[in-house]
Design a protein around this motif. Structure first.
Motif, PDB file in Angstrom:
ATOM      1  N   ILE A 165       0.835  -1.206   0.000  1.00 25.01           N
ATOM      2  CA  ILE A 165       0.000   0.000   0.000  1.00 25.01           C
ATOM      3  C   ILE A 165       0.866   1.251   0.000  1.00 25.01           C
ATOM      4  O   ILE A 165       0.565   2.245  -0.687  1.00 25.01           O
ATOM      5  CB  ILE A 165      -0.947  -0.033   1.212  1.00 25.01           C
ATOM      6  CG1 ILE A 165      -1.998  -1.136   1.002  1.00 25.01           C
ATOM      7  CG2 ILE A 165      -1.597   1.314   1.438  1.00 25.01           C
ATOM      8  CD1 ILE A 165      -2.929  -1.323   2.162  1.00 25.01           C
ATOM      9  N   ALA A 166       1.973   1.232   0.733  1.00 25.52           N
ATOM     10  CA  ALA A 166       2.868   2.389   0.753  1.00 25.52           C
ATOM     11  C   ALA A 166       3.501   2.612  -0.616  1.00 25.52           C
ATOM     12  O   ALA A 166       3.647   3.761  -1.071  1.00 25.52           O
ATOM     13  CB  ALA A 166       3.953   2.188   1.810  1.00 25.52           C
ATOM     14  N   SER A 167       3.872   1.537  -1.291  1.00 25.90           N
ATOM     15  CA  SER A 167       4.471   1.672  -2.619  1.00 25.90           C
ATOM     16  C   SER A 167       3.487   2.280  -3.609  1.00 25.90           C
ATOM     17  O   SER A 167       3.851   3.156  -4.410  1.00 25.90           O
ATOM     18  CB  SER A 167       4.938   0.302  -3.103  1.00 25.90           C
ATOM     19  OG  SER A 167       5.478   0.383  -4.404  1.00 25.90           O
ATOM     20  N   ALA A 168       2.234   1.849  -3.567  1.00 27.87           N
ATOM     21  CA  ALA A 168       1.233   2.416  -4.474  1.00 27.87           C
ATOM     22  C   ALA A 168       0.983   3.886  -4.174  1.00 27.87           C
ATOM     23  O   ALA A 168       0.824   4.707  -5.090  1.00 27.87           O
ATOM     24  CB  ALA A 168      -0.067   1.616  -4.370  1.00 27.87           C
ATOM     25  N   ALA A 169       0.932   4.240  -2.894  1.00 26.98           N
ATOM     26  CA  ALA A 169       0.688   5.637  -2.525  1.00 26.98           C
ATOM     27  C   ALA A 169       1.832   6.536  -2.980  1.00 26.98           C
ATOM     28  O   ALA A 169       1.609   7.644  -3.487  1.00 26.98           O
ATOM     29  CB  ALA A 169       0.487   5.744  -1.019  1.00 26.98           C
ATOM     30  N   LEU A 170       3.066   6.096  -2.814  1.00 25.30           N
ATOM     31  CA  LEU A 170       4.207   6.892  -3.251  1.00 25.30           C
ATOM     32  C   LEU A 170       4.258   7.005  -4.771  1.00 25.30           C
ATOM     33  O   LEU A 170       4.823   7.974  -5.295  1.00 25.30           O
ATOM     34  CB  LEU A 170       5.504   6.277  -2.732  1.00 25.30           C
ATOM     35  CG  LEU A 170       5.727   6.327  -1.225  1.00 25.30           C
ATOM     36  CD1 LEU A 170       6.974   5.554  -0.840  1.00 25.30           C
ATOM     37  CD2 LEU A 170       5.819   7.766  -0.732  1.00 25.30           C
ATOM     38  N   GLY A 171       3.682   6.046  -5.471  1.00 26.21           N
ATOM     39  CA  GLY A 171       3.667   6.089  -6.923  1.00 26.21           C
ATOM     40  C   GLY A 171       2.602   6.976  -7.521  1.00 26.21           C
ATOM     41  O   GLY A 171       2.531   7.105  -8.747  1.00 26.21           O
ATOM     42  N   GLY A 172       1.747   7.573  -6.705  1.00 26.61           N
ATOM     43  CA  GLY A 172       0.732   8.488  -7.219  1.00 26.61           C
ATOM     44  C   GLY A 172      -0.692   8.029  -6.996  1.00 26.61           C
ATOM     45  O   GLY A 172      -1.633   8.740  -7.372  1.00 26.61           O
ATOM     46  N   SER A 173      -0.899   6.872  -6.380  1.00 24.24           N
ATOM     47  CA  SER A 173      -2.256   6.407  -6.104  1.00 24.24           C
ATOM     48  C   SER A 173      -2.885   7.267  -5.008  1.00 24.24           C
ATOM     49  O   SER A 173      -2.252   7.561  -3.988  1.00 24.24           O
ATOM     50  CB  SER A 173      -2.231   4.937  -5.678  1.00 24.24           C
ATOM     51  OG  SER A 173      -3.533   4.486  -5.347  1.00 24.24           O
ATOM     52  N   VAL A 174      -4.121   7.672  -5.217  1.00 26.66           N
ATOM     53  CA  VAL A 174      -4.843   8.542  -4.277  1.00 26.66           C
ATOM     54  C   VAL A 174      -6.005   7.766  -3.684  1.00 26.66           C
ATOM     55  O   VAL A 174      -6.752   7.102  -4.405  1.00 26.66           O
ATOM     56  CB  VAL A 174      -5.351   9.820  -4.975  1.00 26.66           C
ATOM     57  CG1 VAL A 174      -6.187  10.662  -4.019  1.00 26.66           C
ATOM     58  CG2 VAL A 174      -4.176  10.632  -5.501  1.00 26.66           C
ATOM     59  N   TYR A 175      -6.157   7.871  -2.367  1.00 36.68           N
ATOM     60  CA  TYR A 175      -7.315   7.271  -1.707  1.00 36.68           C
ATOM     61  C   TYR A 175      -8.304   8.393  -1.381  1.00 36.68           C
ATOM     62  O   TYR A 175      -8.077   9.180  -0.455  1.00 36.68           O
ATOM     63  CB  TYR A 175      -6.899   6.546  -0.433  1.00 36.68           C
ATOM     64  CG  TYR A 175      -8.068   5.952   0.329  1.00 36.68           C
ATOM     65  CD1 TYR A 175      -8.890   4.996  -0.256  1.00 36.68           C
ATOM     66  CD2 TYR A 175      -8.366   6.368   1.621  1.00 36.68           C
ATOM     67  CE1 TYR A 175      -9.963   4.465   0.422  1.00 36.68           C
ATOM     68  CE2 TYR A 175      -9.440   5.839   2.311  1.00 36.68           C
ATOM     69  CZ  TYR A 175     -10.234   4.890   1.704  1.00 36.68           C
ATOM     70  OH  TYR A 175     -11.314   4.369   2.378  1.00 36.68           O
ATOM     71  N   PRO A 176      -9.406   8.518  -2.139  1.00 35.09           N
ATOM     72  CA  PRO A 176     -10.328   9.639  -1.922  1.00 35.09           C
ATOM     73  C   PRO A 176     -11.204   9.478  -0.686  1.00 35.09           C
ATOM     74  O   PRO A 176     -11.948  10.402  -0.352  1.00 35.09           O
ATOM     75  CB  PRO A 176     -11.165   9.642  -3.198  1.00 35.09           C
ATOM     76  CG  PRO A 176     -11.163   8.214  -3.645  1.00 35.09           C
ATOM     77  CD  PRO A 176      -9.824   7.657  -3.261  1.00 35.09           C
ATOM     78  N   GLY A 177     -11.132   8.328  -0.014  1.00 34.86           N
ATOM     79  CA  GLY A 177     -12.017   8.099   1.126  1.00 34.86           C
ATOM     80  C   GLY A 177     -11.786   9.022   2.299  1.00 34.86           C
ATOM     81  O   GLY A 177     -12.680   9.182   3.133  1.00 34.86           O
ATOM     82  N   VAL A 178     -10.600   9.642   2.395  1.00 35.70           N
ATOM     83  CA  VAL A 178     -10.320  10.566   3.496  1.00 35.70           C
ATOM     84  C   VAL A 178     -10.124  11.988   2.998  1.00 35.70           C
ATOM     85  O   VAL A 178      -9.912  12.902   3.805  1.00 35.70           O
ATOM     86  CB  VAL A 178      -9.083  10.109   4.299  1.00 35.70           C
ATOM     87  CG1 VAL A 178      -9.335   8.748   4.928  1.00 35.70           C
ATOM     88  CG2 VAL A 178      -7.839  10.064   3.417  1.00 35.70           C
ATOM     89  N   GLY A 179     -10.183  12.200   1.683  1.00 37.86           N
ATOM     90  CA  GLY A 179     -10.059  13.548   1.151  1.00 37.86           C
ATOM     91  C   GLY A 179      -8.698  14.151   1.435  1.00 37.86           C
ATOM     92  O   GLY A 179      -7.661  13.523   1.255  1.00 37.86           O
ATOM     93  N   LEU A 180      -8.710  15.392   1.914  1.00 38.56           N
ATOM     94  CA  LEU A 180      -7.489  16.134   2.229  1.00 38.56           C
ATOM     95  C   LEU A 180      -7.198  16.107   3.723  1.00 38.56           C
ATOM     96  O   LEU A 180      -6.696  17.080   4.286  1.00 38.56           O
ATOM     97  CB  LEU A 180      -7.620  17.577   1.740  1.00 38.56           C
ATOM     98  CG  LEU A 180      -7.756  17.741   0.222  1.00 38.56           C
ATOM     99  CD1 LEU A 180      -8.069  19.182  -0.133  1.00 38.56           C
ATOM    100  CD2 LEU A 180      -6.496  17.285  -0.491  1.00 38.56           C
TER     101      LEU A 180
END
Length: 379
Positions: free
Chosen positions: A224-239
């Motif tokens: 999950i950390a690798s995907a997030a660092l690659g540009g994946s966004v989780y919109p469930g928590v917004g900003l």
């Protein structure tokens, strides 16, 4: 005696010595008329010069361009094109019509209908973060960022679902893009870990990292950390830039805007402009500091017991090697990460391993007692 009736001109001459002579009327227009005419001509000349750009090199004022038009008030061809039922029918009438697809036009009716639940969630959570790839300057920087984000996801949400882990990772990345926090991943994760009790993430200064991570859960957090660092966004928590467990409600919770509840965590974002997308523009420099915690785990436990720093431990500005994985495998952090500019941050090989008096810290993969009821409804 002279008779005035017979000599009228003499009579007028005689009175001219005592009376003002009558004003002579000019034969043409008066002086005021000519002055007004000259002023009008000057004003008209200035207005013409200004409008034509003669007063300044670049000119200003309105510009007029004459374009010949061949569109008649009633043009049967144009009228038929404008009233065509579809673009295909209009193209049959006028083959020179431009292609609507060339400007990104899309038929709204061809798009799938929007899920009302999705609209409701977006209205509740707020705008999502913009996709951003965190690329370190070197391979070491990328490894450090990946390890720090994996550690945060694991120790903060090891018992959570994938979405719960993604929410924690998104908060770390949101902080890295916000000017209120460090602009590095490791700087955000281990901010304030020099002293116990003041860190931004609890696991970084309460001795929780003495727990050996579970290999399967660590690998899931790493993915999950690798995907997030690659540009994946989780919109469930917004900003969101803050979160806490559902078992507590901190005092700062009222000063922020709640975005969502994912698993056992409640997420919040800043109010006003600090919580809008334009605020998350801090550049990521790509140079990651040495991963923490910057107060060794044994020192954290000693400080929490009130005994101060334990003897024979590294300085507080160093970093420790993470606890080994089950089976003797080390956590995925290169040895070079534990090196600072002048001295190694890890203990010397001859130093004995620290002993932890609290047995709960050695229970791998288990939840601490104070968080055992996380996720239950607050009564």
């Amino acid at each position: 005696m002279i008779d005035a009736r017979m000599k009228p001109e003499l009579h007028l001459t005689a009175r001219s010595a005592w009376l003002d002579p009558a004003a002579a009327r000019p034969a043409g227009p008066g002086r005021n008329f000519w002055a007004a005419l000259v002023a009008a001509v000057i004003v008209a000349s200035l207005a013409l010069a200004l409008s034509s750009g003669a007063a300044r090199p670049h000119g200003f004022g309105p510009h007029r361009i004459t374009v010949p038009l061949d569109f008649k008030p009633y043009d049967p061809t144009r009228w038929a094109v404008m009233n065509a039922g579809s673009y295909a029918d209009a193209l049959k009438i006028d083959p020179t019509l431009p292609d609507p697809g060339s400007i990104g036009y899309a038929d709204a009716a061809a798009q799938p209908p929007v899920d009302p639940a999705t609209l409701r969630d977006e209205a509740f959570v707020g705008p999502p973060a913009k996709s951003y790839a965190f690329k370190g300057l070197t391979a070491l920087d990328r490894e450090r960022a990946h390890y720090c984000l994996t550690a945060a996801v694991y120790y903060e949400a090891a018992s959570e679902s994938d979405d719960g882990m993604r929410g924690v990772a998104q908060v770390v990345l949101n902080r890295a893009r916000h000017p209120s926090f460090p602009n590095t991943i490791c700087g955000v994760v281990f901010q304030g870990s020099q002293r116990p009790g003041v860190c931004q993430f609890t696991f970084a200064c309460d001795g929780a990292m003495a727990r050996a991570p579970d290999k399967a859960i660590w690998l899931r957090a790493s993915r999950i950390a690798s995907a997030a660092l690659g540009g994946s966004v989780y919109p469930g928590v917004g900003l969101a830039t803050h979160y806490h467990t559902t078992a507590i409600w901190p005092r700062w919770g009222k000063s922020l805007v709640m975005t969502n509840i994912v698993g056992a965590h409640i997420f919040h974002r800043w109010r006003g402009r600090w919580g809008m997308p334009d605020a998350f523009r801090a550049p990521y420099l790509g140079h990651e500091p040495v991963p923490g915690p910057y107060l060794p785990v044994a020192g954290q436990l000693a400080a929490l017991r009130g005994n101060g720093m334990a003897a024979g431990l590294p300085p507080i500005d160093g970093a420790i090697q993470p606890a080994p994985l089950p089976g003797g495998a080390a956590a995925p952090m290169p040895q070079a990460m534990a090196q600072t500019g002048t001295a190694a941050a890890t203990p010397t090989p001859s130093a004995p391993p620290p002993a932890y008096t609290d047995p709960r810290l050695n229970q791998s993969g288990q939840i601490r007692e104070e968080f055992r009821k996380s996720g239950e409804w607050i009564r």
